[in-house]
Design an enzyme around this catalytic site. Sequence first.
Site, PDB file in Angstrom:
ATOM      1  N   HIS A   1       0.889  -1.171   0.000  1.00  0.00           N
ATOM      2  CA  HIS A   1       0.000   0.000   0.000  1.00  0.00           C
ATOM      3  C   HIS A   1       0.924   1.218   0.000  1.00  0.00           C
ATOM      4  O   HIS A   1       1.171   1.828   1.046  1.00  0.00           O
ATOM      5  CB  HIS A   1      -0.909  -0.004   1.226  1.00  0.00           C
ATOM      6  CG  HIS A   1      -1.869  -1.153   1.270  1.00  0.00           C
ATOM      7  ND1 HIS A   1      -1.474  -2.447   1.502  1.00  0.00           N
ATOM      8  CD2 HIS A   1      -3.220  -1.191   1.106  1.00  0.00           C
ATOM      9  CE1 HIS A   1      -2.546  -3.232   1.475  1.00  0.00           C
ATOM     10  NE2 HIS A   1      -3.608  -2.502   1.243  1.00  0.00           N
TER      11      HIS A   1
ATOM     12  N   GLU B   1      -0.183   0.049  -5.451  1.00  0.00           N
ATOM     13  CA  GLU B   1      -1.121   1.081  -4.983  1.00  0.00           C
ATOM     14  C   GLU B   1      -2.379   0.972  -5.843  1.00  0.00           C
ATOM     15  O   GLU B   1      -2.294   0.809  -7.050  1.00  0.00           O
ATOM     16  CB  GLU B   1      -0.451   2.464  -5.075  1.00  0.00           C
ATOM     17  CG  GLU B   1      -1.332   3.667  -4.907  1.00  0.00           C
ATOM     18  CD  GLU B   1      -2.035   3.779  -3.549  1.00  0.00           C
ATOM     19  OE1 GLU B   1      -1.390   3.664  -2.493  1.00  0.00           O
ATOM     20  OE2 GLU B   1      -3.262   3.992  -3.557  1.00  0.00           O
TER      21      GLU B   1
ATOM     22  N   ASP C   1       0.753  -1.967   4.686  1.00  0.00           N
ATOM     23  CA  ASP C   1       0.330  -0.755   5.408  1.00  0.00           C
ATOM     24  C   ASP C   1      -1.047  -0.296   4.923  1.00  0.00           C
ATOM     25  O   ASP C   1      -1.199   0.806   4.374  1.00  0.00           O
ATOM     26  CB  ASP C   1       1.409   0.327   5.146  1.00  0.00           C
ATOM     27  CG  ASP C   1       1.114   1.627   5.843  1.00  0.00           C
ATOM     28  OD1 ASP C   1       0.378   1.626   6.841  1.00  0.00           O
ATOM     29  OD2 ASP C   1       1.638   2.663   5.380  1.00  0.00           O
TER      30      ASP C   1
END
Length: 277
Positions: A42, A118, A164
């Site tokens: 992330h 992402e 994360d």
Amino acid sequence: MLSYRHGFHAGNHADILKHLTLLALLDRLLDKQKPFSVIDTHAGRGIYDLGSDEARKTGEAEAGVGRLWQSQSTDPLLSQYLQLLSDFNPGSQLRRYPGSPAVIQSLLRADDRLSLIELHAREVALLRQNFHTDSRLAIHERDGFEGVLALCPPTPRRGLVLMDPPYEVKTDYRQVLSVCEKLHRKWSTGIIAVWYPLLGRARDQGGWLCERFAQKKFPALNRLELTVGPQAEDLGMHGSGMLIINTPWQLPERMEAALQQLPTWLGDATKVRVEQL
Ligand code: SAM
């Protein structure tokens, strides 16, 4: 559509814990000459503008890195973090904050590799803008949980996953657990570092996550926590933690030494917990 934007939170106490942990883990990987891989599930946009409306609105960076960035420390890990902050901010103002992709990139050698995952197009566009010239990096626009399983075990095979997620949806906690189990089965020697928030009592799931991780008996499992105030009934995040699978030798001791310095800047209510599970 989920709406988490790390621009509101970059440079807060949770980022201090997360990025110090990242530096400590990378430092251990750099001990050997053999190249390594890092996967950031992330990634966010990589570099944050602390003068933006988002950052100024919450004031989280000001209450976090803003308090320590111009200081010095004799602790090697903290001093490395402070150096990174000043490399990003050569003037007298704190304007740029290095997110996890930038922290990792700052330590990569020629043969090390970094995969950045992402999901959100806006963040991916900024990631590409910030990092497209570095051929050691690969940027993937996809779901981080599904993506990390597809990319592991990576080449080179030594290495680290940073997980994360924003925990915007409660199912993220279960998903973190289930992805870590699958990931560890696919790549038993990989280091896995998971960030989690510590929230008000009514919403907190950090304790639940740590208990479940401990029940799974992952090897060399450690928990590091940094809190900056007492837990209330339903207030926001008062701290956060990192769960680490395959924790490298002496990492807990190094982290504890660095984190113990933080009350100097973050206040006397700051508490540190370092525990083997
Ligand atoms: N790791 C970054 C750092 O330390 O600088 C911060 C990441 S931020 C806490 C979480 C990021 O996850 C956000 O940029 C958000 O857009 C992204 N995100 C949310 N859901 C995702 C998913 N399913 N897969 C990948 N990224 C996701």
